[in-house]
Scaffold this motif. Structure first.
Motif, short mmCIF file in Angstrom:
data_model
loop_
_atom_site.label_atom_id
_atom_site.label_comp_id
_atom_site.label_asym_id
_atom_site.label_seq_id
_atom_site.Cartn_x
_atom_site.Cartn_y
_atom_site.Cartn_z
N UNK A 65 26.68 31.76 40.06
CA UNK A 65 26.38 30.51 38.67
C UNK A 65 27.78 30.37 38.09
N UNK A 66 27.99 29.27 37.41
CA UNK A 66 29.11 28.86 36.77
C UNK A 66 29.73 29.99 36.00
N UNK A 67 28.88 30.85 35.51
CA UNK A 67 29.39 31.79 34.43
C UNK A 67 30.01 32.98 35.59
N UNK A 68 29.28 33.22 36.50
CA UNK A 68 29.95 34.28 37.44
C UNK A 68 31.03 33.78 38.17
N UNK A 69 31.02 32.46 38.49
CA UNK A 69 32.41 31.97 39.13
C UNK A 69 33.51 32.33 38.09
N UNK A 70 33.21 31.88 36.76
CA UNK A 70 34.31 31.76 35.66
C UNK A 70 35.00 33.19 35.70
N UNK A 71 33.80 34.31 35.53
CA UNK A 71 34.50 35.74 35.28
C UNK A 71 35.12 36.10 36.76
N UNK A 72 34.91 35.68 37.97
CA UNK A 72 35.28 36.13 39.08
C UNK A 72 36.89 35.66 39.03
N UNK A 73 36.92 34.15 38.52
CA UNK A 73 38.35 33.64 38.52
C UNK A 73 39.10 34.16 37.41
N UNK A 74 38.61 34.61 36.08
CA UNK A 74 39.33 35.08 35.27
C UNK A 74 39.89 36.37 35.69
N UNK A 75 39.08 37.26 36.61
CA UNK A 75 39.57 38.51 37.14
C UNK A 75 40.82 38.53 38.06
N UNK A 76 40.56 37.44 38.80
CA UNK A 76 41.87 37.08 39.62
C UNK A 76 43.04 36.75 38.98
N UNK A 77 42.94 36.05 37.81
CA UNK A 77 43.76 35.68 36.90
C UNK A 77 44.79 36.91 36.28
N UNK A 78 43.74 37.74 35.89
CA UNK A 78 44.15 38.92 35.53
C UNK A 78 45.07 39.70 36.44
N UNK A 79 44.45 39.84 37.53
CA UNK A 79 45.48 40.38 38.57
C UNK A 79 46.79 39.71 38.72
N UNK A 80 46.93 38.47 38.64
CA UNK A 80 48.11 37.84 38.92
C UNK A 80 48.99 38.23 37.65
N UNK A 81 48.48 38.02 36.37
CA UNK A 81 49.26 38.42 35.32
C UNK A 81 49.75 40.05 35.37
N UNK A 82 49.07 40.62 35.80
CA UNK A 82 49.26 42.17 35.86
C UNK A 82 50.75 42.38 36.62
#
Length: 426
Positions: free
Chosen positions: A267-284
């Motif tokens: 779903x769009x919400x699941x996609x958004x959560x996965x995208x956010x998780x990937x961005x957290x990895x980049x920031x970390x």
């Protein structure tokens, strides 16, 4: 305006240089917040819109490849705009070109919200990118005005903590906006963000390039300066390595809404959560780079490690999407994308820092070349990810692999990190 090396009582960012910027560094939190907001604008403009791509395709009755051009147009605008704004900021200072760009960005974004056709949306996304380029290129130039050496590399990593919040929250915000309104609401929110950021820049950002350090020539001198920068083999190596790594990242940004939602049924919400998780990895990983690695490990070693991990993740994604391991689900693909995104936290800040350390004499022009190369290469990569239609993720993985391999080749072949290199200062 305060004199060079001083800070106003309101806490403004003031004029400074690597030699006399001690007072300016006392406003370090304000520097980080303002510059972080400017560098967050591109991912906000791109990523908040991502969950809406399928809806825009349906609403404007256009094929997915055409709607993906709205991303390409914005990216190309940001690339070309930097070539103009960077030399302008070296000649007239950082503040004036930035404010003009922000005002035009707000106007163009407001028109995007009203666009009745894909063609008009593509056109104003191009203008939005052209204007938004001011924030990208001038933010990097301000960092070069105030910081140097390892300190600059650390600041770029810290800046990723602020700017990295944008790709984490942008798709989440976009997904929630789509719950209560249509895709046009995304551009209404972006317009409001642009207005608020313009006010913050006008209120809190003073000039960081004093008149005695500005270039006085016109277009001819700007072109000669850029030609001299490109003639520096090592600078060009870092520029190409960073640009190609960014293209691998943008291949993910452009393709992931269709890969995750259309191919793997999220779903769009699941996609958004996965995208956010990937961005957290980049920031970390970016924070690990800035807090733990910089000063202990050479920037070239950290950069080389990041590029190698990106290459390995791209190979794994290609093997999975092409069916070598049989039919795989969303979780393995998401894991491969997470590793690829996280490794960008080593590649992106270190290519910027290494390149800008060689160019204290022309930070605006150097920043423009760094940004333009990244966005142009990314704009070329973007349409290629959909070349085989919406039913396969193989083109995304192929583009990422080619870009990652080329980035590592440019880094090793042009920068030649095992030899070491002296900084170019004139």
């Amino acid at each position: 305006m305060p004199e060079s090396g001083q800070t106003t009582t309101q806490g403004h960012i003031s004029s400074g240089s690597p030699a006399n910027g001690v007072a300016a560094r006392r406003a370090g939190l304000l520097v980080t917040l303002v510059l972080g907001g400017l560098t967050a604008l591109p991912p906000l403009s791109m990523d908040m819109y991502l969950p809406a791509l399928p809806a825009v395709t349906e609403a404007l009755r256009s094929p997915a490849a055409t709607i993906q051009l709205t991303l390409t147009a914005c990216l190309a605008g940001m690339a070309l705009g930097q070539l103009v704004v960077g030399p302008m900021s070296d000649r007239w200072g950082r503040r004036r070109p930035l404010l003009i760009g922000m005002i035009v960005y707000v106007a163009a974004t407001a028109v995007c919200a009203l666009a009745p056709s894909a063609e008009l949306l593509i056109g104003f996304r191009l203008l939005q990118g052209l204007a938004g380029a001011a924030g990208i290129v001038i933010a990097r130039a301000v960092v070069r005005d105030l910081y140097d050496g390892v300190e600059m590399a650390r600041f770029f990593s810290t800046l990723m903590l602020i700017s990295g919040v944008a790709p984490i929250i942008a798709p989440l915000i976009g997904g929630q906006i789509l719950r209560i309104t249509d895709w046009r609401g995304v551009f209404h929110v972006l317009t409001l963000i642009g207005v608020l950021l313009t006010v913050v820049v006008w209120r809190f950002l003073d000039e960081t390039l004093p008149p005695e350090r500005r270039h006085v020539g016109g277009v001819g001198e700007a072109l000669r300066t850029m030609r001299g920068l490109l003639a520096d083999r090592v600078f060009t190596g870092y520029m190409l390595a960073g640009g190609l790594a960014f293209a691998a990242l943008f291949a993910y940004i452009s393709a992931s809404p269709f890969v995750v939602q259309e191919i793997y049924g999220a779903s769009p919400q699941t996609f958004s959560l996965l995208f956010g998780l990937n961005s957290i990895g980049l920031v970390a990983v970016g924070q690990v780079n800035g807090k733990l690695l910089v000063g202990r490990v050479s920037l070239d070693k950290a950069l080389g490690c990041g590029l190698c991990v990106i290459l390995l993740a791209s190979v794994a994604l290609l093997l999975m999407t092409s069916g070598v391991f049989g039919e795989v689900g969303l979780v393995p693909i998401a894991a491969g994308l997470f590793v690829l995104m996280s490794a960008m936290g080593l590649a992106m800040p270190n290519t910027n820092a290494q390149a800008l350390m060689r160019t204290p004499h022309a930070a605006g022009s150097a920043s423009a070349l760094l940004g333009t190369s990244s966005f142009l290469i990314g704009a070329v990569a973007s349409p290629l990810v959909g070349i085989a239609g919406e039913a396969t993720a193989v083109p995304m993985a192929v583009v990422q692999l080619v870009c990652a391999a080329a980035a590592l080749t440019c880094f090793l072949g042009l920068c030649r990190p095992w030899r070491g290199h002296q900084r170019k200062t004139a």
